[in-house]
Design a protein around this motif. Structure first.
Motif, PDB file in Angstrom:
ATOM      1  N   ILE A 119       0.856  -1.186   0.000  1.00 22.99           N
ATOM      2  CA  ILE A 119       0.000   0.000   0.000  1.00 22.99           C
ATOM      3  C   ILE A 119       0.891   1.234   0.000  1.00 22.99           C
ATOM      4  O   ILE A 119       1.762   1.363   0.855  1.00 22.99           O
ATOM      5  CB  ILE A 119      -0.918   0.020   1.227  1.00 22.99           C
ATOM      6  CG1 ILE A 119      -1.804  -1.220   1.229  1.00 22.99           C
ATOM      7  CG2 ILE A 119      -1.756   1.278   1.262  1.00 22.99           C
ATOM      8  CD1 ILE A 119      -2.821  -1.248   2.344  1.00 22.99           C
ATOM      9  N   ARG A 330      -7.242   9.419  -5.652  1.00 16.68           N
ATOM     10  CA  ARG A 330      -7.832   8.290  -4.936  1.00 16.68           C
ATOM     11  C   ARG A 330      -6.957   7.787  -3.806  1.00 16.68           C
ATOM     12  O   ARG A 330      -7.416   7.062  -2.953  1.00 16.68           O
ATOM     13  CB  ARG A 330      -8.057   7.127  -5.888  1.00 16.68           C
ATOM     14  CG  ARG A 330      -9.157   7.347  -6.839  1.00 16.68           C
ATOM     15  CD  ARG A 330      -9.156   6.295  -7.903  1.00 16.68           C
ATOM     16  NE  ARG A 330     -10.103   6.672  -8.929  1.00 16.68           N
ATOM     17  CZ  ARG A 330     -11.382   6.346  -8.894  1.00 16.68           C
ATOM     18  NH1 ARG A 330     -11.846   5.617  -7.926  1.00 16.68           N
ATOM     19  NH2 ARG A 330     -12.192   6.748  -9.835  1.00 16.68           N
ATOM     20  N   LEU A 331      -5.688   8.135  -3.863  1.00 17.02           N
ATOM     21  CA  LEU A 331      -4.802   7.596  -2.840  1.00 17.02           C
ATOM     22  C   LEU A 331      -4.608   8.558  -1.685  1.00 17.02           C
ATOM     23  O   LEU A 331      -3.872   8.281  -0.751  1.00 17.02           O
ATOM     24  CB  LEU A 331      -3.443   7.237  -3.448  1.00 17.02           C
ATOM     25  CG  LEU A 331      -3.472   6.173  -4.542  1.00 17.02           C
ATOM     26  CD1 LEU A 331      -2.058   5.803  -4.951  1.00 17.02           C
ATOM     27  CD2 LEU A 331      -4.201   4.940  -4.078  1.00 17.02           C
ATOM     28  N   LYS A 332      -5.260   9.729  -1.763  1.00 11.63           N
ATOM     29  CA  LYS A 332      -4.987  10.731  -0.730  1.00 11.63           C
ATOM     30  C   LYS A 332      -5.287  10.206   0.669  1.00 11.63           C
ATOM     31  O   LYS A 332      -4.596  10.541   1.619  1.00 11.63           O
ATOM     32  CB  LYS A 332      -5.755  12.018  -1.007  1.00 11.63           C
ATOM     33  CG  LYS A 332      -7.256  11.861  -1.004  1.00 11.63           C
ATOM     34  CD  LYS A 332      -7.936  13.161  -1.400  1.00 11.63           C
ATOM     35  CE  LYS A 332      -9.440  12.942  -1.482  1.00 11.63           C
ATOM     36  NZ  LYS A 332     -10.088  13.857  -2.394  1.00 11.63           N
ATOM     37  N   GLN A 333      -6.301   9.329   0.779  1.00  5.82           N
ATOM     38  CA  GLN A 333      -6.644   8.803   2.111  1.00  5.82           C
ATOM     39  C   GLN A 333      -5.493   8.016   2.744  1.00  5.82           C
ATOM     40  O   GLN A 333      -5.432   7.871   3.943  1.00  5.82           O
ATOM     41  CB  GLN A 333      -7.867   7.891   2.025  1.00  5.82           C
ATOM     42  CG  GLN A 333      -9.183   8.605   2.173  1.00  5.82           C
ATOM     43  CD  GLN A 333      -9.666   9.172   0.865  1.00  5.82           C
ATOM     44  OE1 GLN A 333      -9.165   8.820  -0.182  1.00  5.82           O
ATOM     45  NE2 GLN A 333     -10.632  10.066   0.930  1.00  5.82           N
ATOM     46  N   GLN A 334      -4.618   7.510   1.872  1.00  7.03           N
ATOM     47  CA  GLN A 334      -3.494   6.728   2.416  1.00  7.03           C
ATOM     48  C   GLN A 334      -2.508   7.604   3.169  1.00  7.03           C
ATOM     49  O   GLN A 334      -1.773   7.116   4.014  1.00  7.03           O
ATOM     50  CB  GLN A 334      -2.712   6.032   1.281  1.00  7.03           C
ATOM     51  CG  GLN A 334      -3.548   5.224   0.335  1.00  7.03           C
ATOM     52  CD  GLN A 334      -4.157   4.017   1.000  1.00  7.03           C
ATOM     53  OE1 GLN A 334      -3.907   3.753   2.160  1.00  7.03           O
ATOM     54  NE2 GLN A 334      -4.968   3.292   0.267  1.00  7.03           N
ATOM     55  N   ARG A 344      -7.813  16.493   6.634  1.00  7.90           N
ATOM     56  CA  ARG A 344      -9.030  15.996   5.974  1.00  7.90           C
ATOM     57  C   ARG A 344     -10.208  16.934   6.129  1.00  7.90           C
ATOM     58  O   ARG A 344     -10.977  17.136   5.191  1.00  7.90           O
ATOM     59  CB  ARG A 344      -9.406  14.641   6.558  1.00  7.90           C
ATOM     60  CG  ARG A 344      -8.503  13.547   6.078  1.00  7.90           C
ATOM     61  CD  ARG A 344      -8.991  12.230   6.582  1.00  7.90           C
ATOM     62  NE  ARG A 344      -8.129  11.183   6.068  1.00  7.90           N
ATOM     63  CZ  ARG A 344      -8.256   9.904   6.383  1.00  7.90           C
ATOM     64  NH1 ARG A 344      -9.206   9.540   7.209  1.00  7.90           N
ATOM     65  NH2 ARG A 344      -7.457   9.019   5.877  1.00  7.90           N
TER      66      ARG A 344
ATOM     67  N   GLY B 272      -3.938  -1.573  -7.259  1.00 10.36           N
ATOM     68  CA  GLY B 272      -3.738  -0.886  -5.990  1.00 10.36           C
ATOM     69  C   GLY B 272      -4.895  -1.096  -5.022  1.00 10.36           C
ATOM     70  O   GLY B 272      -4.704  -1.244  -3.817  1.00 10.36           O
ATOM     71  N   VAL B 275      -4.727  -4.481  -3.527  1.00  4.76           N
ATOM     72  CA  VAL B 275      -3.641  -4.533  -2.561  1.00  4.76           C
ATOM     73  C   VAL B 275      -4.112  -3.979  -1.222  1.00  4.76           C
ATOM     74  O   VAL B 275      -3.833  -4.537  -0.163  1.00  4.76           O
ATOM     75  CB  VAL B 275      -2.427  -3.744  -3.071  1.00  4.76           C
ATOM     76  CG1 VAL B 275      -1.333  -3.711  -2.030  1.00  4.76           C
ATOM     77  CG2 VAL B 275      -1.911  -4.362  -4.349  1.00  4.76           C
ATOM     78  N   GLU B 276      -4.889  -2.884  -1.291  1.00  6.93           N
ATOM     79  CA  GLU B 276      -5.432  -2.307  -0.074  1.00  6.93           C
ATOM     80  C   GLU B 276      -6.225  -3.362   0.693  1.00  6.93           C
ATOM     81  O   GLU B 276      -6.044  -3.533   1.890  1.00  6.93           O
ATOM     82  CB  GLU B 276      -6.376  -1.163  -0.451  1.00  6.93           C
ATOM     83  CG  GLU B 276      -5.962   0.173   0.092  1.00  6.93           C
ATOM     84  CD  GLU B 276      -6.844   1.255  -0.480  1.00  6.93           C
ATOM     85  OE1 GLU B 276      -7.942   1.452   0.031  1.00  6.93           O
ATOM     86  OE2 GLU B 276      -6.417   1.890  -1.477  1.00  6.93           O
ATOM     87  N   ARG B 279      -3.928  -6.239   1.991  1.00  2.00           N
ATOM     88  CA  ARG B 279      -2.984  -5.880   3.058  1.00  2.00           C
ATOM     89  C   ARG B 279      -3.729  -5.462   4.325  1.00  2.00           C
ATOM     90  O   ARG B 279      -3.205  -5.570   5.420  1.00  2.00           O
ATOM     91  CB  ARG B 279      -2.075  -4.733   2.611  1.00  2.00           C
ATOM     92  CG  ARG B 279      -1.215  -5.081   1.439  1.00  2.00           C
ATOM     93  CD  ARG B 279       0.139  -5.583   1.877  1.00  2.00           C
ATOM     94  NE  ARG B 279       0.860  -6.137   0.743  1.00  2.00           N
ATOM     95  CZ  ARG B 279       2.052  -6.678   0.817  1.00  2.00           C
ATOM     96  NH1 ARG B 279       2.672  -6.754   1.965  1.00  2.00           N
ATOM     97  NH2 ARG B 279       2.640  -7.160  -0.259  1.00  2.00           N
ATOM     98  N   PHE B 501     -14.353   7.000   6.392  1.00  7.19           N
ATOM     99  CA  PHE B 501     -12.986   7.059   6.905  1.00  7.19           C
ATOM    100  C   PHE B 501     -12.938   7.381   8.396  1.00  7.19           C
ATOM    101  O   PHE B 501     -11.870   7.569   8.964  1.00  7.19           O
ATOM    102  CB  PHE B 501     -12.158   8.070   6.105  1.00  7.19           C
ATOM    103  CG  PHE B 501     -12.063   7.681   4.660  1.00  7.19           C
ATOM    104  CD1 PHE B 501     -11.259   6.614   4.283  1.00  7.19           C
ATOM    105  CD2 PHE B 501     -12.804   8.328   3.687  1.00  7.19           C
ATOM    106  CE1 PHE B 501     -11.190   6.213   2.961  1.00  7.19           C
ATOM    107  CE2 PHE B 501     -12.735   7.933   2.372  1.00  7.19           C
ATOM    108  CZ  PHE B 501     -11.927   6.878   1.999  1.00  7.19           C
TER     109      PHE B 501
END
Lengths: 430, 577
Positions: A119, A330-334, A344, B272, B275-276, B279, B501
């Motif tokens: 990730i 889309r990956l910003k939450q990571q 946020r 991706g 994978v999230e 994992r 979230f």
């Protein structure tokens, strides 16, 4: 001794057909004509007929010209000496230095095993608030800039590339204007980045088939560096030219088109390239930043549409600004929960307010009486556009967040923001 | 190992090869194209004269005219047995973890590993006795797989009645060890191991009857459970343009839906995202069992850059594995993301076959294939009287976000609930972006229907007022209408929207949904004494704030109750109810 074939039985577009035996699908060939020697690739086999796509185009090829099969697929060098060099889509030097042919590796290799991916978790800082706060770029992300002709997309691309902390930059230029190619080269040179850059450039006047090779060449080289533990940033501009090249070939091959003339496998073809973006478990990473120009600013056009379904978001560049709507990471939450606790909420609140501002602006332009709330929104919208959306602003994320609070406090009461109370207590400017 | 059943490659075109065969072929049988020391898996998809067209599940680079193709006379099958749970497979049921150990970073073509580990030992306990007369799907014994009692059944392919002639003693066995022997009326004798095979494109039908799905599947997503519910054993689809939150929604469902087994088919989507899942899941706790979420999951992962023919196979692989667990009387949820990619895979093959294209070049048989897939869902009564179910949720990625396209339309015809995601809502960051006015469901909500009707009426009135205000302006709007608009916005913000979230807000239990909705409803039904619009707007903003804060507080805490008092007091300030 490799056999040479002299009988070309069919020429259409850039595809020629010869009769030959024992030829592998995807193998390379050399076609010698009065135009010189060009590489070519087998794209279809049928009985004795071998369909070969000529990289330099079929113009000037005569039916008795020479075709020699090399017996292996397209390869690119993986040598360290690539750094600082510029090549054509066919892998020949574009600068006046010698060709590099050592440590050849296959291009368009197999896909990465998802079990070997991790990730992504590292933010790439760009200094642009619209990216850092609202649509954070993440290492190993694949992200296109959606734009229309005339927008400064290549400048944005170059600027992000210069700010990003990466080990290697690989530039793939497709249908690039010669000026744009020179601009890229100069920017990289000025910033001292040329020494860790490899460029594969197909300019608008080069043969169309070479355009098709550019992403595969660039990504094969990038993959090789990533496996060796390097952080690689791949810049691809412009993927719409790539898709158009694919369309051109598909039509000459008489394939049934699916949507506006594009081949039915457009999605799979684009995905096979974009999916090379990866964060390896126990090695380096590949981040892909691409440009997709939208004909007629139409996001539902097959190229941006299919791209949007593949990539992990997009930056929507319009009127010299990165639009908050339509742009998405889309990956910003990571990454955006470890930056700062207010990241946020600032992100969501400011966008929501901006969307309300746009509605109010519409109301205003229709001449309606504005309520107090509307007036607050108008004030907010103007400030937001001047500071946050301005592409010339170059500040780190933390400063940008503080700026966000400042704007909110300037325009609204605490309770109107809808932000959680504990955050208000911590960050609301006193 | 050269038998008669082989052929020679005549042509190669992308991932399709045409093979001249020697004796006979079977439609949809599996064959292997031999390339040096590798064998590439293919499937027969059309036969014409002495030539068969095969789709190759791998990259065809290097194949030559005249190359050898070996036919197997078997359809595309999957292995069924203990050890499927927690696995991550590709579309052809290759275990990706073991592949990574063997081939490293990349997926090498022509490498196929056994899906079920051959060496793991399972503690077998028999339930059938010698002399028992069984039919396909009946339980012979079981092993403990994670927390589930995994049935070892009379293989689904056994026709007629079989008498058990021997059962092995309770002990540890490997999947291929024989655990029982059975004999049928004709005197045929077969050995039964813990593993069986089943062709993926044929539904498993070893049950008594299909029942009408009536019980609501609790997904812990408020807008779904309350407004657009999905039944256990039902079907639903989530179409939406890119960026509208399809995948985030699917993730939420896979984490929070109250079901026994979750099978995730990541079909032609981003690696991706898978994978999230793979994992994250091992570290997430299933609140119901206290075990890792992975223990109840199988992931079928054929991402967009993996070969397109196995993408087509992946949804069938997924649904077959789901059916297998349903046969054990479990409730299973299959999430397919995205069925559009599957349809595109069909389109690519159809194009190569040069079939006459239907709308947008999709093949004419697309709709019947979509229907066939969703029809494999359902609540069934098994032979022993217990029930098992499959709920299928498919996401659809329509080109340009326009629902008037063949895949969306073909799907809408056959599903029981439509959760349409809208660009408009996602742009306004109203998540989940399920459109409350356009979506529908045929299933039963966890709330009383009249309450839901009242809330939906408020939403649609609020929407009307909003449209009207765009024309006549706020000043031309009556205060009552304006309050109605504020109420509908309030309902949207505090109930329909949910922050996936946030630790607490991500999942709302059935009990909490009922409790909270009662509160929302009482506010919607209250009369407020405002005369000034700015005041009303500010009041509702504050009310919303309090309520949103409340959503973020766990309902098991004292704070939850004290916050409720704050909320009640706020409501009383201006309501005469």
């Amino acid at each position: 001794m490799r056999k040479v074939y002299h009988k070309i039985i069919h020429i259409a577009g850039n595809v020629i057909t010869v009769e030959a035996d024992n030829i592998g699908y995807g193998d390379l060939a050399e076609v010698t004509s009065r135009q010189g020697v060009s590489l070519a690739q087998v794209i279809r086999l049928e009985g004795k007929k071998v369909f070969v796509q000529v990289f330099a185009g079929a113009r000037g090829i005569s039916t008795n010209d020479e075709v020699r099969f090399i017996g292996e697929p397209m390869k690119v060098s993986s040598s360290e000496n690539l750094l600082g060099r510029v090549f054509t889509g066919g892998g020949l030097p574009r600068d006046s230095k010698p060709a590099i042919n050592d440590d050849l590796i296959e291009i368009a290799g197999p896909s990465v095993n998802p079990a070997k991916r991790i990730i992504p978790k590292n933010m790439i800082r760009t200094g642009i608030p619209m990216i850092d706060i609202f649509n954070t770029l993440v290492e190993s992300q694949k992200l296109p800039i959606f734009s229309i002709a005339g927008e400064p997309y290549n400048e944005v691309l170059a600027r992000i590339a210069m700010q990003a902390e990466v080990d290697v930059i690989v530039l793939g230029g497709m249908g690039l204007k010669y000026d744009d190619y020179l601009k890229f080269k100069n920017t990289l040179d000025d910033e001292g980045a040329l020494s860790h850059t490899v460029m594969f450039v197909h300019t608008a006047s080069d043969p169309i088939v070479e355009c098709l090779l550019v992403p595969d060449m660039a990504l094969a080289v990038a993959e090789n560096y990533a496996i060796k533990g390097k952080k690689v940033l791949v810049l691809l501009t412009d993927m719409t030219n790539y898709a158009d090249a694919m369309k051109e070939i598909a039509i000459t091959m008489e394939q049934i088109p699916s949507n506006r003339g594009y081949p039915g496998d457009l999605y799979s073809q684009l995905a096979a390239r974009y999916e090379k973006a990866v964060d390896f478990d126990g090695a380096g990473s590949i981040t892909i930043l691409a440009v997709t120009t939208m004909p007629g600013d139409d996001v539902t056009h097959p190229v941006p549409d299919n791209t949007g379904y593949i990539t992990e978001g997009q930056f929507y560049l319009k009127n010299g600004r990165i639009e908050p709507f339509g742009s998405l990471s889309r990956l910003k939450q990571q990454v955006n929960d470890d930056t700062r606790s207010d990241h946020r909420d600032i992100m969501n609140t400011m966008i929501r307010m901006y969307s309300e501002y746009l509605e109010t602006k519409e109301k205003q332009s229709m001449g309606f009486q504005l309520s107090n709330w509307d007036k607050k929104l108008i004030k907010y919208g103007a400030q937001f556009e001047d500071t946050m959306m301005n592409l010339s602003v170059n500040i780190p994320l933390e400063k940008a967040l503080d700026l966000g609070w400042q704007i909110l406090a300037d325009c609204f009461d605490k309770s109107e923001t809808g932000i959680k109370t504990d955050l208000l207590n911590e960050y609301w400017p006193k | 190992m050269l038998d008669n059943n082989s052929g020679k490659i005549y042509s190669v075109n992308g991932n399709m090869i045409t093979v001249q065969f020697d004796t006979f072929v079977t439609q949809n049988e599996i064959a292997y194209a031999v390339l040096n020391d590798a064998k590439l898996k293919c499937e027969v998809i059309r036969v014409r004269g002495d030539k068969a067209d095969l789709q190759v599940f791998e990259d065809t680079k290097g194949l030559k005219v005249g190359g050898l193709v070996e036919f197997t006379d078997e359809l595309l099958t999957v292995e069924l047995g203990p050890g499927l749970l927690t696995q991550v497979y590709d579309g052809l049921q290759n275990p990706l973890d073991s592949l990574a150990e063997q081939t490293g970073f990349f997926l090498q073509r022509g490498v196929y590993l056994p899906p079920l580990d051959r060496d793991t030992e399972w503690d077998f306990k028999s339930t059938a006795k010698v002399g028992d007369k069984l039919i396909a799907g009946d339980k012979i014994g079981s092993v403990l797989e994670g927390i589930y009692d995994h049935w070892i059944m009379l293989p689904f392919s056994f026709k007629g009645t079989w008498e058990i002639t021997e059962v092995k003693p309770n002990a540890k066995y490997k999947v291929l060890d024989i655990v029982a022997i059975a004999k049928n009326e004709k005197g045929e004798i077969k050995e039964i191991s813990m593993m069986q095979k089943w062709p993926v494109k044929i539904p498993i039908k070893c049950y008594k009857e299909k029942l009408l799905p009536e019980k609501t599947l609790i997904t812990q997503q408020r807008i779904i459970d309350a407004f657009f519910p999905v039944a256990t054993g039902g079907t639903f689809c989530t179409p939406g343009p890119f960026g509208a939150g399809k995948t985030v929604l699917q993730h939420a469902l896979s984490k929070f839906a109250e079901t026994d087994i979750v099978v995730i088919a990541a079909c032609g989507e981003r690696a991706g995202e898978v994978v999230e899942t793979l994992r994250e899941f091992p570290h997430l706790e299933d609140p119901k069992t206290g075990k890792s979420l992975m223990d109840r999951s199988i992931i079928i992962c054929n991402t967009s850059s993996m070969p397109v023919a196995s993408r087509e196979a992946s949804v069938y692989t997924a649904v077959t594995l789901t059916e297998y667990y349903r046969q054990m009387g479990l409730n299973c949820l299959l999430l397919a993301d995205s069925t559009s990619r599957w349809a595109q895979a069909l389109r690519e093959m159809s194009g190569r076959l040069e079939e006459i294209p239907g709308e947008e070049a999709f093949p004419a048989y697309l709709e019947s294939l979509i229907a066939g897939f969703y029809e494999r869902a359902g609540l069934v009564k098994l032979n022993n009287g217990s029930t098992g179910s499959i709920t299928i949720g498919g996401s659809v990625s329509p080109a340009g976000g326009n629902f008037e396209e063949p895949v969306t339309q073909g799907t809408l015809k056959v599903v029981g609930a439509f959760l349409g995601l809208s660009r408009e809502r996602s742009d306004a960051r109203r998540f989940p972006a399920i459109h409350p006015l356009e979506s529908w469901s045929h299933y039963k909500s966890i709330l009383a229907q009249e309450d839901i009707d009242y809330a939906r009426e408020t939403l649609s009135r609020g929407n009307e007022v909003e449209q009207m205000m765009k024309v006549v302006g706020e000043e031309g709007t009556h205060i009552d209408d304006f309050i109605c608009y504020l109420k509908s916005e309030f309902l949207d913000f505090v109930f329909l929207q949910q922050n996936t979230f946030d630790k607490v807000d991500a999942a709302t239990s059935e009990e909490r949904q009922i409790f909270v909705f009662a509160k929302v409803l009482s506010i919607l039904k209250s009369n407020f004494d405002f005369t000034d619009k700015d005041l009303a707007r500010r009041y509702f903003a504050e009310l919303r704030q309090i309520f949103t804060d409340w959503n973020y507080i766990s309902d098991k805490t004292e704070e939850f109750r004290s916050h409720e008092v704050t909320l009640d007091n706020k409501v009383k300030e201006h309501s005469n109810a």
